[in-house]
Motif scaffolding. Structure first.
Motif, short mmCIF file in Angstrom:
data_model
loop_
_atom_site.label_atom_id
_atom_site.label_comp_id
_atom_site.label_asym_id
_atom_site.label_seq_id
_atom_site.Cartn_x
_atom_site.Cartn_y
_atom_site.Cartn_z
N LYS A 73 0.62 -1.48 -0.22
CA LYS A 73 -0.12 -0.11 -0.19
C LYS A 73 1.11 1.51 -0.50
O LYS A 73 0.16 2.47 -0.15
CB LYS A 73 -0.70 0.20 1.31
CG LYS A 73 -2.04 -0.97 0.98
CD LYS A 73 -2.91 -0.87 2.44
CE LYS A 73 -3.70 -2.38 2.41
NZ LYS A 73 -4.24 -2.64 3.76
N TRP A 74 1.79 0.79 0.45
CA TRP A 74 3.19 2.60 0.05
C TRP A 74 2.97 3.11 -1.46
O TRP A 74 3.31 3.85 -0.85
CB TRP A 74 4.47 2.16 0.87
CG TRP A 74 4.59 1.74 2.45
CD1 TRP A 74 4.60 0.70 3.31
CD2 TRP A 74 4.01 2.76 3.80
NE1 TRP A 74 4.70 1.16 4.40
CE2 TRP A 74 4.46 2.42 4.73
CE3 TRP A 74 4.23 4.14 3.03
CZ2 TRP A 74 4.54 3.36 5.92
CZ3 TRP A 74 3.88 4.68 4.50
CH2 TRP A 74 4.41 4.65 5.11
N ASN A 75 3.53 2.22 -2.26
CA ASN A 75 2.92 2.42 -3.65
C ASN A 75 2.04 2.30 -4.39
O ASN A 75 1.81 3.15 -4.84
CB ASN A 75 4.67 1.87 -4.39
CG ASN A 75 5.49 2.23 -3.71
OD1 ASN A 75 6.05 3.06 -3.27
ND2 ASN A 75 6.63 1.27 -2.61
N ASP A 76 1.29 1.24 -3.73
CA ASP A 76 0.20 1.40 -4.71
C ASP A 76 -1.40 2.20 -4.36
O ASP A 76 -1.67 2.85 -5.27
CB ASP A 76 -0.76 -0.25 -4.48
CG ASP A 76 0.86 -2.02 -4.75
OD1 ASP A 76 1.00 -0.96 -5.59
OD2 ASP A 76 0.51 -2.37 -5.17
N ALA A 95 4.20 6.74 0.39
CA ALA A 95 5.48 7.04 -0.01
C ALA A 95 6.13 7.66 -0.40
O ALA A 95 7.21 8.69 0.90
CB ALA A 95 6.23 5.70 -0.32
N ARG A 96 5.89 9.10 -1.05
CA ARG A 96 5.85 10.16 -1.70
C ARG A 96 5.43 10.83 -0.76
O ARG A 96 6.44 11.87 -0.43
CB ARG A 96 5.54 10.64 -2.80
CG ARG A 96 6.25 9.09 -3.85
CD ARG A 96 6.21 10.19 -4.91
NE ARG A 96 4.57 10.16 -5.61
CZ ARG A 96 4.02 10.97 -6.51
NH1 ARG A 96 4.94 11.38 -7.41
NH2 ARG A 96 2.81 11.54 -6.44
N LEU A 97 4.34 11.21 0.07
CA LEU A 97 3.55 11.67 0.86
C LEU A 97 4.64 12.11 2.17
O LEU A 97 4.50 13.09 3.08
CB LEU A 97 2.05 11.58 1.45
CG LEU A 97 1.35 12.74 1.83
CD1 LEU A 97 1.91 13.72 1.44
CD2 LEU A 97 -0.08 12.63 2.40
N GLY A 103 6.44 14.67 6.33
CA GLY A 103 5.75 13.68 5.61
C GLY A 103 4.87 12.65 6.45
O GLY A 103 3.75 12.86 6.25
N ASP A 104 5.06 12.86 8.07
CA ASP A 104 4.70 12.30 8.80
C ASP A 104 3.04 12.66 9.20
O ASP A 104 2.11 11.81 9.39
CB ASP A 104 5.28 11.58 9.93
CG ASP A 104 6.57 10.89 9.16
OD1 ASP A 104 6.96 9.61 8.36
OD2 ASP A 104 7.79 11.06 9.95
N ASP A 105 3.29 14.45 9.34
CA ASP A 105 1.86 14.74 10.15
C ASP A 105 1.11 15.25 9.13
O ASP A 105 0.11 14.56 9.41
CB ASP A 105 3.09 16.24 10.22
CG ASP A 105 2.01 17.04 11.12
OD1 ASP A 105 0.63 16.14 11.65
OD2 ASP A 105 2.01 18.15 10.77
#
Length: 153
Positions: A73-76, A95-97, A103-105
């Motif tokens: 799910k990180w990439n899909d 993953a890009r976010l 990005g975590d926030d």
């Protein structure tokens, strides 16, 4: 029979008791964590829950960088947004976010925001969430209590 003893108690801004809680996101699934945090922000675990009042707690999420997504799910998975202009549909993967600054926030806010009401109350409730990538936070003065998110339903 005394009918006055059966009055429904409705909370308001003056009678609400708000607490500060810490949630550790280490090895937690992103969606399940988001759902439980949304319930805490909304106040649904409290016996005096009132739908139109901010009766939830202030939630501090630590170790947000250690949250999990199962499978690929990180990439899909794709989050869509729209700029308002023709051809302005943008897409981004988790993953890009997460790779962006803060990005975590942004990732946790996006997940929890989708589980809150889509009105002014939902926007106000999202302001009661504080996300930190590490285990350090700056809310020690509020003396928050650490809760086990897995024990909540």
């Amino acid at each position: 029979m005394d009918t006055l003893s059966y009055k429904t108690i409705s909370a308001n801004k003056a009678t609400v008791t708000k607490e500060w809680v810490i949630v550790d996101a280490t090895d937690q699934s992103l969606g399940r964590l988001g759902a439980k945090v949304a319930k805490l922000l909304r106040g649904k675990y409290k016996p005096n829950f009132t739908p139109h009042v901010d009766c939830g707690d202030n939630v501090i999420i630590i170790n947000a960088d250690k949250v999990n997504l199962t499978g690929n799910k990180w990439n899909d998975r794709v989050y869509l947004s729209y700029t308002g202009y023709p051809g302005g549909q943008r897409e981004i993967t988790p993953a890009r976010l997460k790779a962006r600054p803060n990005g975590d926030d942004k990732l946790l806010r996006k997940v929890v925001k989708g589980m809150l009401p889509k009105n002014k109350l939902g926007a106000k409730l999202l302001g009661n969430m504080y996300v930190y990538s590490g285990s350090e936070h700056k809310h020690a003065a509020q003396s928050p209590k650490l809760i086990d998110i897995n024990s909540l339903k």
